[in-house]
Design an enzyme around this catalytic site. Structure first.
Site, PDB file in Angstrom:
ATOM      1  N   ASP A  67       0.934  -1.153  -0.232  1.00  0.00           N
ATOM      2  CA  ASP A  67       0.663  -0.299   0.022  1.00  0.00           C
ATOM      3  C   ASP A  67       1.114   1.388  -0.263  1.00  0.00           C
ATOM      4  OD1 ASP A  67      -1.860   2.480   0.946  1.00  0.00           O
ATOM      5  OD2 ASP A  67      -3.067   0.751   0.910  1.00  0.00           O
ATOM      6  N   ARG A  84     -12.389  -2.322  -7.442  1.00  0.00           N
ATOM      7  CA  ARG A  84     -12.878  -1.974  -9.037  1.00  0.00           C
ATOM      8  C   ARG A  84     -13.065  -2.302 -10.048  1.00  0.00           C
ATOM      9  NH1 ARG A  84     -16.099  -0.063  -6.109  1.00  0.00           N
ATOM     10  NH2 ARG A  84     -16.646   1.767  -5.465  1.00  0.00           N
ATOM     11  N   ASP A 104     -15.507  -9.923  -8.635  1.00  0.00           N
ATOM     12  CA  ASP A 104     -16.445  -9.164  -8.771  1.00  0.00           C
ATOM     13  C   ASP A 104     -17.241  -7.737  -9.090  1.00  0.00           C
ATOM     14  OD1 ASP A 104     -19.380  -8.704  -6.800  1.00  0.00           O
ATOM     15  OD2 ASP A 104     -18.250  -7.157  -6.067  1.00  0.00           O
ATOM     16  N   GLU A 142     -16.033  -3.720 -18.242  1.00  0.00           N
ATOM     17  CA  GLU A 142     -17.432  -2.925 -19.394  1.00  0.00           C
ATOM     18  C   GLU A 142     -19.008  -2.983 -17.964  1.00  0.00           C
ATOM     19  OE1 GLU A 142     -16.568  -1.372 -21.544  1.00  0.00           O
ATOM     20  OE2 GLU A 142     -14.568  -1.226 -21.968  1.00  0.00           O
ATOM     21  N   HIS A 186     -21.098  -7.845  -8.932  1.00  0.00           N
ATOM     22  CA  HIS A 186     -20.689  -6.390  -8.083  1.00  0.00           C
ATOM     23  C   HIS A 186     -21.867  -6.361  -6.832  1.00  0.00           C
ATOM     24  CE1 HIS A 186     -18.720  -2.603  -8.022  1.00  0.00           C
ATOM     25  NE2 HIS A 186     -18.853  -3.217  -6.683  1.00  0.00           N
ATOM     26  N   ILE A 187     -21.660  -7.526  -6.137  1.00  0.00           N
ATOM     27  CA  ILE A 187     -22.403  -7.751  -4.485  1.00  0.00           C
ATOM     28  C   ILE A 187     -21.231  -7.743  -3.264  1.00  0.00           C
ATOM     29  CG2 ILE A 187     -24.373  -8.737  -5.946  1.00  0.00           C
ATOM     30  CD1 ILE A 187     -22.708 -11.758  -4.704  1.00  0.00           C
ATOM     31  N   GLY A 188     -19.689  -7.151  -3.262  1.00  0.00           N
ATOM     32  CA  GLY A 188     -19.375  -7.643  -2.313  1.00  0.00           C
ATOM     33  C   GLY A 188     -19.902  -6.964  -1.123  1.00  0.00           C
ATOM     34  N   ALA A 189     -20.605  -6.062  -1.436  1.00  0.00           N
ATOM     35  CA  ALA A 189     -21.302  -5.138   0.311  1.00  0.00           C
ATOM     36  C   ALA A 189     -23.039  -5.942   0.805  1.00  0.00           C
ATOM     37  CB  ALA A 189     -21.139  -3.644   0.033  1.00  0.00           C
TER      38      ALA A 189
END
Length: 317
Positions: A176, A244, A268, A272, A291-294
């Site tokens: 990081d 992302r 996830d 596009e 895109h269901i991570g949260a």
């Protein structure tokens, strides 16, 4: 005052806002009609997740708007600086979904090392006619314990991923730009815990030494992982991206999967989104989620409550 939760909000969030004196609207408004709807209904607060985009056109044309809230971490679907220049508060919930995203990362990791994504496609088709063939095809699985997990991006979610990895007995390394070292507290059900110090390393070392890599970086210009990075990696590495879309070059990912450089990928998020490339969707070595991570009930409750608390603090107190 009215709140438009255009991408939804949990019942706990609605209850907290209504108790605070707000009217909550959960009507889903099409992107091109959001500004008109806000103006027609004198909406003061616009809440979004990742679907609704809040760009300069909405900010410029909605004089009643006082707060824009993002249910989640990343705010790349909001023109944050521009909104703040116009005197609009922009808030998010960075701590609410870390554990949910981290658990999804390991869902993809366990799926990849035991071929569950492919087995779940083929068992309904061939399970009754080719059971022994499938058993042989999926018999060379791997264990996560004892392997090296490389985490790129060591914020809240990256640290949550580290906790699970350490609990499984993995060696965890991280990179990081803004975090030099971190003390990871691994909690157990009975109140006991251990602390593990992790000193971050250059990203190139993560690529070279990891058996599995998990990405937790914001949206950015350019790829974090492309052909030069794949060439640094071990043969047979597993990669998960729950951060992302656009941080992995998907064309070069497919090439790396075809050559065996990458054993499997768990995605996830997509370049596009919301129309991922068919080559990605159909690839037998990619585990896929939309895109269901949260998107757990617990995380959505926390997100709704945290948004409500921030809105009440800004506009009522």
């Amino acid at each position: 005052m009215k709140v438009l939760a255009n991408d939804g909000i949990s019942k706990s969030g609605i209850k907290a806002l209504e108790k605070g004196g707000f009217e909550v609207i959960t009507t889903k408004v099409a992107q091109e009609q959001v500004a008109n709807y806000i103006n027609a209904n004198a909406v003061s607060v616009l809440l979004v997740r990742s679907a609704t985009k809040v760009r300069q056109d909405i900010i410029d044309n909605c004089p009643t708007l006082k707060v824009i809230g993002r249910g989640g971490v990343g705010m790349d679907n909001i023109d944050v600086d521009y909104a703040r220049e116009k005197g609009i508060h922009v808030i998010n919930t960075p701590a609410s979904s870390s554990e949910s995203v981290a658990e999804l990362v390991f869902a993809h990791l366990f799926t990849g090392v035991r071929f569950l994504h492919d087995a779940n496609r083929n068992m309904p088709l061939e399970g009754d006619s080719n059971f022994e063939g499938l058993k042989k095809a999926y018999a060379n699985g791997l264990e996560l314990r004892g392997k090296t997990l490389g985490i790129i991006g060591f914020g809240r979610i990256g640290k949550a991923v580290a906790k699970i990895g350490l609990g499984l007995g993995m060696r965890v390394i991280a990179s990081d730009k803004f975090v030099g070292n971190a003390e990871i507290k691994v909690d157990f059900y009975n109140g006991q815990f251990i602390n593990v110090d992790i000193v971050t390393e250059p990203m190139e070392d993560i690529f070279r030494h990891s058996d599995f890599i998990s990405l937790h970086v914001p949206a950015q210009d350019g790829y974090v992982i492309g052909k030069p990075e794949f060439e640094l990696m071990k043969d047979g590495v597993g990669i998960v991206n729950a951060s992302r879309g656009g941080v992995i070059n998907e064309v070069e990912l497919i090439e790396a999967l075809e050559t065996g450089k990458v054993l499997f990928a768990g995605l996830d998020v997509f370049e596009e989104e919301p129309t991922p490339a068919v080559q990605i969707l159909m690839h037998p070595k990619i585990s896929l989620t939309p895109h269901i991570g949260a998107a757990t009930l617990e995380a959505q409750d926390r997100i709704g409550t945290e948004l409500a608390e921030q809105i009440i603090s800004l506009l009522k107190n």
